[in-house]
Scaffold this active site. Structure first.
Site, short mmCIF file in Angstrom:
data_model
loop_
_atom_site.label_atom_id
_atom_site.label_comp_id
_atom_site.label_asym_id
_atom_site.label_seq_id
_atom_site.Cartn_x
_atom_site.Cartn_y
_atom_site.Cartn_z
N THR A 216 -4.69 4.73 -0.82
CA THR A 216 -5.86 3.87 -0.78
C THR A 216 -7.10 4.71 -0.50
O THR A 216 -7.04 5.74 0.15
CB THR A 216 -5.66 2.85 0.36
OG1 THR A 216 -4.52 2.07 0.07
CG2 THR A 216 -6.85 1.95 0.52
N ASN A 299 1.55 4.63 3.23
CA ASN A 299 2.61 3.69 2.90
C ASN A 299 2.26 2.31 3.45
O ASN A 299 2.45 2.03 4.64
CB ASN A 299 3.94 4.19 3.48
CG ASN A 299 5.10 3.28 3.15
OD1 ASN A 299 5.48 2.44 3.96
ND2 ASN A 299 5.67 3.42 1.97
#
Length: 402
Positions: A216, A299
């Site tokens: 991200t 994650n």
């Protein structure tokens, strides 16, 4: 009243010198440096934190180097499903201005919006406008076609699917479907050899062995009025199941921002100014406001299971004046921290890996100015990050300089 500060992250994970040759490092460095400088200039010329953070993330959504927007990874069905979020808080909230009110919004399942972060921003501002119908909703998460249907009406650009296609991501998708095969499947519908729908069962490197960003992206900004904003965007996990929702649009998991009263350890009244942990107690004051904002990368399911972003901020809020935000972020996302421990025996498979960036406002008594203390930590090979603090510009990926 406040000295602006910002930090950007561009993904964390299995990044090592062996898969990050100098020419590839230079590409990431150049991109991050450009977005950092542009955003810092905006903050220094009076742009609110919300708009500055959205500017930085929008630029990354157009850059195929990063797993968001145009560089998003594919689902196991060969589709793009993007997520983004925005959250704001302030040391001096002005309830007549939505950019100063603590609020957060996540959008998910997006397939055609060029800049998902801009759609998240519109949802935030239109909620605050108090208009009738949808624009007056109190929803903090909005999904898929419904919210995308408002994009053009709100002036958010939409693109044809071809805009989001990049060959490197497509090849990565195909290799993930057939990790044990030397030949690629002919289409995204070929699921033979597919292992687990995550990034753990195959190489996340290009055919040349180079690192491909999986994490991200995000930005945290403090503006000159004491407003904090955190903006986060992602394409998710490579070959995730369609419909999977990650931590990025989930409040408290992949992002968080809040302001709170921080009491001092002593309730003794004083007649003169006293410094305590970098804060100034003036006259009869017994506490001071503090503001924090964080964004995570890595994650996502591990961030969800640990409510990672809010956990870090809550540690600071309820610790009794002992921890800094840097301490809290390290306890969650640093080596041996909560994210890593949550993986248990699966540590090493990719589960639990990630990092967090953030800003803690320091030295802010009521009516006083302050500055932003930039913090970060990670538990994996590397985390792309770029920040400005005290007008010093830094760009790093490992713990030591590249």
């Amino acid at each position: 009243m406040f000295k602006p500060a910002l930090i950007i992250h561009g993904g964390a994970g299995s990044i090592h010198r062996s898969n990050l040759p100098p020419h590839l490092y230079a590409k990431y460095h150049t991109s991050l440096q450009t977005y950092l400088r542009d955003t810092h200039t905006l903050l220094n010329t009076g742009t609110p934190a919300l708009d500055a953070a959205v500017h930085a993330v929008s630029a990354m959504e157009d850059d195929p180097l990063f797993n968001c927007g145009r560089g998003s990874v594919f689902t196991r069905s060969g589709t793009i499903e993007m997520e983004a979020s925005i959250m704001v808080t302030s040391l001096h909230p002005d309830h007549q201005n939505p950019q100063f009110v603590k609020r957060g919004v996540g959008v998910m399942g997006l397939k055609k919006v060029r800049h998902p972060i801009q759609l998240a921003r519109e949802c935030l501002l239109r909620y605050e406008s108090g208009a009738c119908g949808f624009e007056g909703s109190m929803h903090s998460q909005l999904n898929g076609e419904f919210v995308e249907g408002f994009a053009e009406d709100w002036g958010v650009e939409v693109m044809d699917p071809e805009w989001f296609f990049t060959m490197k991501r497509w090849e990565e998708h195909l290799r993930g479907l057939c990790p044990s095969s030397s030949s690629s499947p002919s289409s995204s519908s070929s699921l033979n050899g597919f292992s687990n729908g995550s990034s753990g069962g195959f190489s996340l490197e290009s055919e040349g062995g180079e690192y491909l960003s999986q994490g991200t992206v995000g930005c945290v900004c403090l503006d000159q009025w004491g407003n904090l904003a955190v903006a986060t965007s992602t394409g998710g996990l490579t070959n995730k199941w369609p419909g999977r929702i990650g931590d990025t649009p989930t409040l408290g998991a992949g992002f968080w921002a809040e302001t709170f009263d921080k009491p001092f350890s002593s309730d003794t009244s004083v007649d003169s100014d006293v410094e305590c942990d970098g804060y100034v107690l003036v006259g009869e004051k017994v506490g001071t406001k503090r503001a924090v904002a964080v964004s995570g990368t890595g994650n996502g399911d591990s961030f969800l299971r640990t409510a990672a972003a809010r956990t870090a901020c809550a540690m600071l809020r309820f610790d009794g004046g002992v921890l800094s935000l840097g301490d809290a972020v390290a306890a969650v996302a640093g080596p041996g921290g909560e994210l890593q421990r949550s993986a248990g025996g699966r540590w090493g498979s990719g589960e639990g890996e990630g990092g967090i960036i953030g800003i803690e406002v320091v030295g802010a008594g009521e009516g006083d100015g302050g500055w932003g203390r930039v913090v970060f930590d990670f538990n994996c090979g590397g985390m792309w990050r770029a920040w400005v603090e005290d007008d010093v510009e830094r760009i790093m990926v490992f713990r030591e300089p590249y």
